[in-house]
Design an enzyme around this catalytic site. Sequence first.
Site, PDB file in Angstrom:
ATOM      1  N   GLU A 199      46.194  52.616  31.971  1.00  0.00           N
ATOM      2  CA  GLU A 199      47.122  51.840  32.805  1.00  0.00           C
ATOM      3  C   GLU A 199      47.551  52.740  33.967  1.00  0.00           C
ATOM      4  O   GLU A 199      46.984  52.668  35.054  1.00  0.00           O
ATOM      5  CB  GLU A 199      48.327  51.369  31.995  1.00  0.00           C
ATOM      6  CG  GLU A 199      49.335  50.572  32.819  1.00  0.00           C
ATOM      7  CD  GLU A 199      50.681  50.410  32.126  1.00  0.00           C
ATOM      8  OE1 GLU A 199      51.462  49.559  32.583  1.00  0.00           O
ATOM      9  OE2 GLU A 199      50.971  51.134  31.150  1.00  0.00           O
TER      10      GLU A 199
ATOM     11  N   ASP B 123      56.508  43.633  29.564  1.00  0.00           N
ATOM     12  CA  ASP B 123      57.984  43.631  29.606  1.00  0.00           C
ATOM     13  C   ASP B 123      58.388  42.489  30.552  1.00  0.00           C
ATOM     14  O   ASP B 123      58.802  42.738  31.688  1.00  0.00           O
ATOM     15  CB  ASP B 123      58.524  44.966  30.136  1.00  0.00           C
ATOM     16  CG  ASP B 123      58.109  46.146  29.284  1.00  0.00           C
ATOM     17  OD1 ASP B 123      58.581  46.239  28.136  1.00  0.00           O
ATOM     18  OD2 ASP B 123      57.302  46.967  29.758  1.00  0.00           O
TER      19      ASP B 123
END
Length: 323
Positions: free
Chosen positions: A189, A268
């Site tokens: 990521e 999130d």
Amino acid sequence: MPLKAELHCHIEGAASPDLVIRQARKYGADPSPFIRDGAFVWHDFTSFLAAYDFSAGLFRSEEDYALLADHYLTALARDGAIYSEIFISPDHAARAGLSPKAYADALGEGIARAGARTGIEGRMIVVGLRHVGVEAIEKAARFAARCGNPRVTGFGVAGDERTGEMEDYVRAFEIAREAGLGITIHAGELTGWETVAAALDHIRPSRIGHGVRAIENPDLVRRIADQGIVLECCPGSNIALNVFADFASHPFPALKAAGCKVTLNSDDPPYFRTSLAREYAIAADHFGLNEKALAAVTRTAIEAAFVDRRTKAALLARLNTKR
């Protein structure tokens, strides 16, 4: 609307602004530096972490955590989700002054409440955090292996990818694997393809959290496809954190075209102004997935879910009925 399933969501990071405001009132805290006009406010990774830590700090009791899981899974079900896996962290439990077992059991109670009301199935993946250290990660693995909560079905490592090396976590994953837990790990990521390759070499997971930077190495993409590794992709999160400049440059379509097993997830969600429903909409609007292709993504997620065979068969039957 296609049925949906999610494999990659940090439960403390799933608290909606309205729920955080309610919790702030409960504990006499001021949310205004972090929430404005019903949305979280941050401008870089440091301010993101400040907002995240403020909100996470407002969940302190078992009932708070049950409410959090219930609130999130109920919202998912409203958007057409039939399955959810959430990342839970014993390190958050410690900060709240709860034992890891009380924390996990409370989240499990919230999952059960949402399931009773909406029919959604939910499981938990215990994660250790890289930036907390190897000892804490192994402690989290031992907890996951021994906690006895039937909804704890997986183990992973999350946190700052720039900290630590994959070989540092081999023992933790051996503990989890010996206990029969599903294995996933964040990689590829904020760091490049090398962390994905290292995860495959040292950890041997069935799934990679994110993994999208694998696109930088065609040989690695072929390896992921050949080994059937499932990628827990989070496009909205990736764009919000500037992993990629825009959806046009996001590798989801290329990974899919190369034969990689890809799923859609929200990470999130309120911090990135997204939701699982928006991730499916992104895949439709920006990646050209029609309803049949989106249903196939859901099927991939359920087939990769860390859940018992009977529950998996029931979830797949729901998908087949929808066709």
